[in-house]
Scaffold this active site. Structure first.
Site, PDB file in Angstrom:
ATOM      1  CB  SER A 252      -0.910   0.026   1.235  1.00 25.93           C
ATOM      2  OG  SER A 252      -0.125   0.214   2.402  1.00 25.93           O
ATOM      3  CE  LYS A 253       0.955   7.658  -3.493  1.00 28.32           C
ATOM      4  NZ  LYS A 253       2.150   7.208  -4.194  1.00 28.32           N
ATOM      5  NE  ARG A 254      -1.984   2.302   5.677  1.00 28.16           N
ATOM      6  CZ  ARG A 254      -2.975   1.679   5.049  1.00 28.16           C
ATOM      7  NH1 ARG A 254      -3.818   2.368   4.315  1.00 28.16           N
ATOM      8  NH2 ARG A 254      -3.112   0.369   5.146  1.00 28.16           N
ATOM      9  CD  GLN A 255       4.256  -0.956   5.458  1.00 24.92           C
ATOM     10  OE1 GLN A 255       5.380  -1.393   5.306  1.00 24.92           O
ATOM     11  NE2 GLN A 255       3.323  -1.615   6.131  1.00 24.92           N
ATOM     12  N   GLY A 256       5.117   3.137   1.068  1.00 21.91           N
ATOM     13  CA  GLY A 256       6.051   3.435  -0.030  1.00 21.91           C
ATOM     14  C   GLY A 256       5.318   3.564  -1.351  1.00 21.91           C
TER      15      GLY A 256
END
Length: 476
Positions: A252-256
């Protein structure tokens, strides 16, 4: 095997997720391996999520990655149109068939009633799914109400038994019908949901294999029931493993970064990203990691795709990109590098010098976005010295060496590779220094570092006056 026909069917909702790139790639590899056809179909029936320019961006990404398709937008084929929003009459016709033959029914429930139903089910710990309130409405009454009332159309899922999905990657998977929701097939705005549109289109476009992400596996029994209702033979299914963050949570975009565009912006080469993504869930059965696109085509099979989720390791992608940067033909490297120099506002005054800089830093970069940092030493006005560099500059013979080089340079109009070679030969003879004792003090004085690009290239790009300035700074 009948002719292999596969499809990549994205929704135009913005950027291209790396998971979508992998789906496109596996479909491409499977089609090319079997001399089949790849169809690109745009699933744009959810108008609320449609993003202007997303289709053009998608086509650009596929072209950049080297994944050409056989039928689709800008490549008409015998089974178009390839935008689902242009196929609405086809879906409505098939929905009428389902209703007339008791495989589907209209549902008149309001949003408020459905919300209350879900809350009550959740409070009782029951599965949250449609309770079938409109299933019992007599068909003629339902057809009359459809003329006047807002409604959706739902799939009439059997209440008993199981629906079995045969999957190339996962084997036989069974689903209890009582836990399968009466899926909405046609929304109140007249647009189909994914479930109806993809089944109808896959059949009409003669798709032989549906290769898509694991997240669609729970929906597949609904699709199997639709094939059965229409009396059609289902395609073969292959559901690809999830992509995971290093902590094994869903990517997911939350981690990269998760968008192909993000990796392009970092200076990742298409060959590297395609090679890397190919190995997210597939391997050939040996330890080879570097594959050309043609090698992937020759080696790929769905039987070698894993069930387990695949970890997206950014460091491995960076390493692989560095490998490609150092191994693609020099002219290709320089062509991409020149675009990046322009993008980053880096200019040494001529293409010849810019190319020298690119050649000098090639061994040191793993992505083109690093050019700003790695080329900084060519554009400094004053040096900051690393501790090791100061040690070399402070050595007993270093200042004598620098003074001799300065004297030799005074007699020259410009500093070329040949001139520098002659100056260093003269310095060696005059000082008796050689090897590291000769070259390291000069590198330290002119770059402030003890490691870096080839020194003759650095000196040629810096030019005579800058080299003289840095030598004087070192002496002081």
């Amino acid at each position: 095997m009948t002719q292999v026909r596969v499809r990549f069917a994205p929704s135009p909702t913005g950027f291209v997720h790396v998971g979508s790139l992998r789906t496109a790639l596996y479909n491409f590899l499977f089609a090319r391996h079997h001399q089949g056809k790849l169809v690109l179909r745009i699933e744009d029936t959810d108008q609320t999520r449609y993003v202007e320019g997303a289709v053009e961006n998608l086509l650009n990404v596929l072209q950049w990655a080297g994944l050409d398709y056989d039928e689709g937008p800008e490549k008409d084929g015998p089974f178009g149109p390839y935008f689902q929003s242009q196929r609405l009459d086809i879906y409505r016709e098939h929905v009428r068939y389902l209703i007339e033959n008791d495989f589907a029914y209209p549902c008149f429930c309001s949003a408020e009633r459905l919300e209350k139903m879900r809350e009550q089910q959740a409070a009782k710990g029951l599965p949250v799914m449609y309770d079938g309130a409109c299933r019992a409405i007599p068909k003629q009454e339902a057809l009359q109400r459809m003329e006047k009332e807002d409604h959706v159309v739902r799939l009439k899922v059997p209440r008993e038994g199981e629906t079995v999905v045969d999957d190339i990657i996962r084997g036989r998977v069974s689903f209890r019908n009582e836990l399968i929701d009466d899926q909405i097939l046609l929304k109140s705005d007249g647009y189909p949901t994914y479930h109806l549109a993809n089944v109808v289109d896959d059949h009409l476009m003669r798709i032989s294999h549906v290769i898509r992400g694991e997240e669609w596996l729970p929906s597949t029994p609904k699709h199997v029931l639709l094939y059965r209702a229409f009396g059609w033979q289902p395609p073969q299914f292959a559901h690809l493993p999830l992509l995971l963050n290093p902590d094994r949570s869903k990517l997911s975009k939350r981690q990269g970064d998760v968008a192909v565009e993000d990796y392009r912006e970092k200076g990742i080469l298409p060959q590297a990203l395609v090679n890397f993504v190919a190995l997210l869930g597939w391997n050939r059965g040996d330890d080879q990691e570097i594959f050309s696109l043609q090698e992937l085509v020759e080696s790929f099979s769905l039987e070698r795709v894993n069930k387990a989720g695949a970890v997206f390791d950014w460091h491995k992608l960076e390493w692989m990109n560095g490998h490609y940067i150092r191994n693609i033909p020099e002219e290709e490297y320089l062509s991409v590098g020149r675009e990046w120099l322009q993008k980053l506002g880096i200019d040494a005054g001529s293409q010849e010098k810019n190319d020298l800089i690119l050649k000098a830093v090639r061994p040191a970069i793993n992505k083109f976005s690093e050019l700003k940092e790695k080329t900084a030493l060519f554009f400094q006005d004053a040096l900051q010295y690393e501790p090791d560099a100061l040690d070399w500059i402070a050595r007993e013979n270093s200042k004598t060496l620098f003074k001799h080089i300065l004297t030799e340079l005074e007699a020259q109009n410009e500093l070329t590779l040949d001139v520098f070679g002659q100056v260093m030969k003269s310095a060696q003879k005059a000082t008796g220094l050689k090897g590291k004792d000769l070259w390291m003090p000069v590198r330290a004085a002119i770059t402030g570092m003890t490691h870096g690009p080839e020194l003759p290239i650095v000196l040629t790009v810096l030019g005579k006056s800058k080299v003289e300035q840095f030598l004087k700074q070192a002496i002081e």
